[in-house]
Design an enzyme around this catalytic site. Structure first.
Site, PDB file in Angstrom:
ATOM      1  N   ASP A  11      -7.906  -5.348   2.792  1.00  0.00           N
ATOM      2  CA  ASP A  11      -7.954  -3.932   3.198  1.00  0.00           C
ATOM      3  C   ASP A  11      -9.284  -3.459   3.761  1.00  0.00           C
ATOM      4  OD1 ASP A  11      -5.290  -3.642   2.545  1.00  0.00           O
ATOM      5  OD2 ASP A  11      -5.670  -2.728   0.605  1.00  0.00           O
ATOM      6  N   ASP A  52      -3.060  -2.790   4.218  1.00  0.00           N
ATOM      7  CA  ASP A  52      -2.208  -1.677   3.812  1.00  0.00           C
ATOM      8  C   ASP A  52      -1.573  -1.154   5.092  1.00  0.00           C
ATOM      9  OD1 ASP A  52      -1.736  -0.809   1.237  1.00  0.00           O
ATOM     10  OD2 ASP A  52      -3.133   0.865   1.304  1.00  0.00           O
ATOM     11  N   HIS A  54       1.256   1.524   5.837  1.00  0.00           N
ATOM     12  CA  HIS A  54       2.242   2.476   5.340  1.00  0.00           C
ATOM     13  C   HIS A  54       2.991   3.246   6.426  1.00  0.00           C
ATOM     14  CE1 HIS A  54       0.698   1.835   1.371  1.00  0.00           C
ATOM     15  NE2 HIS A  54      -0.468   2.404   1.599  1.00  0.00           N
ATOM     16  N   SER A  60       3.253   6.911  -2.042  1.00  0.00           N
ATOM     17  CA  SER A  60       1.954   6.995  -2.718  1.00  0.00           C
ATOM     18  C   SER A  60       1.128   8.197  -2.239  1.00  0.00           C
ATOM     19  CB  SER A  60       1.148   5.712  -2.495  1.00  0.00           C
ATOM     20  OG  SER A  60       0.716   5.608  -1.151  1.00  0.00           O
ATOM     21  N   HIS A  71      -3.054   7.551   4.051  1.00  0.00           N
ATOM     22  CA  HIS A  71      -4.008   6.532   4.474  1.00  0.00           C
ATOM     23  C   HIS A  71      -3.285   5.330   5.054  1.00  0.00           C
ATOM     24  CE1 HIS A  71      -2.837   5.327   0.399  1.00  0.00           C
ATOM     25  NE2 HIS A  71      -3.096   4.086   0.790  1.00  0.00           N
ATOM     26  N   LYS A  97       1.203  -4.959   3.599  1.00  0.00           N
ATOM     27  CA  LYS A  97       1.816  -4.521   2.343  1.00  0.00           C
ATOM     28  C   LYS A  97       1.982  -3.007   2.377  1.00  0.00           C
ATOM     29  CE  LYS A  97      -2.666  -4.440  -0.039  1.00  0.00           C
ATOM     30  NZ  LYS A  97      -2.915  -3.013  -0.070  1.00  0.00           N
ATOM     31  N   GLU A 104       4.948   1.138  -3.978  1.00  0.00           N
ATOM     32  CA  GLU A 104       3.490   1.027  -3.962  1.00  0.00           C
ATOM     33  C   GLU A 104       3.128  -0.426  -4.186  1.00  0.00           C
ATOM     34  OE1 GLU A 104       0.614   1.730  -2.927  1.00  0.00           O
ATOM     35  OE2 GLU A 104       0.070   3.476  -4.129  1.00  0.00           O
ATOM     36  N   ALA A 137     -10.313  -1.865  -2.235  1.00  0.00           N
ATOM     37  CA  ALA A 137     -11.298  -1.439  -3.201  1.00  0.00           C
ATOM     38  C   ALA A 137     -11.217  -2.369  -4.407  1.00  0.00           C
ATOM     39  CB  ALA A 137     -11.053   0.001  -3.644  1.00  0.00           C
ATOM     40  N   CYS A 141      -6.745  -2.919  -5.010  1.00  0.00           N
ATOM     41  CA  CYS A 141      -6.124  -4.010  -4.263  1.00  0.00           C
ATOM     42  C   CYS A 141      -6.866  -5.333  -4.386  1.00  0.00           C
ATOM     43  CB  CYS A 141      -5.953  -3.602  -2.810  1.00  0.00           C
ATOM     44  SG  CYS A 141      -4.827  -2.182  -2.651  1.00  0.00           S
TER      45      CYS A 141
END
Length: 186
Positions: A11, A52, A54, A60, A71, A97, A104, A137, A141
């Site tokens: 990420d 990530d 989304h 989330s 995000h 993901k 989530e 972070a 993750c």
């Protein structure tokens, strides 16, 4: 040191660097990751990217009852890999993901590449001696990805200088917990 190894970059995306969920130490983490990659490229180190990715209405997000601001929405700058690292990103080794709006996903093990393969499947095919991990972070993750790699039987080495985090205390706690679990902190 790096032969028969691979690197998992978790990420390192703009929303976690300078966007809606900007994390502490993100610029330094990206710079140090780039330096690590450049120092190992002669060894042809495979670099896996976790992203990530989304939908705009992901569960989330606060607007959908989640805990995070929007995000890493697919197709936005916030969901893109840092420009400095993009030259090392290969579509076959990029795992998205969080694509299902109702689920989530923190671990890179939940991601899939464009061929539908998981991180674990592709990593196992390469039979690495060591799996280096860095990213953003630490408390979420990165930790989940490291723990899943460890559970799958990989020797995991966390690159401490290549991490960014939401909260410094949480970052330190996560590193201590991972060390206790058998993850090597480098």
């Amino acid at each position: 040191m790096i032969n028969d190894s691979l690197l998992v970059v978790v990420d390192m995306l703009y929303d976690f660097i300078d966007g809606s969920l900007a994390c502490q130490g993100a610029d330094k983490a990206v710079a140090n990751t780039l330096q690590f990659i450049k120092s190992t490229r002669n060894d042809d180190l495979p670099v896996f990217f976790i992203r990530d990715h989304h939908p705009a209405d992901h569960s989330s997000f606060k607007e959908q009852g989640g805990i995070w601001p929007p995000h890493c929405v697919a197709g936005t700058r916030g969901g893109e890999i840092a420009d400095e690292l993009k030259p090392y990103a290969d579509e076959d080794l990029t795992f998205d993901k969080g694509c299902d709006r109702a689920v989530e996903q923190y671990s890179g093990f939940d991601g899939r590449n464009s061929a539908g393969q998981s991180l674990g499947e592709v990593a196992a095919m390469l039979e690495p001696k060591d799996v280096y991990v860095c990213g953003i972070a630490t408390e979420y993750c990165v930790r989940n990805t490291c723990e899943d790699l460890l559970k799958a039987g990989f020797h995991v080495i966390l690159l401490q200088d290549c991490l960014a985090y939401v909260d410094e205390a949480g970052h330190r706690e996560a590193i201590a917990a991972m060390r206790d679990e058998g993850i090597v902190i480098h």
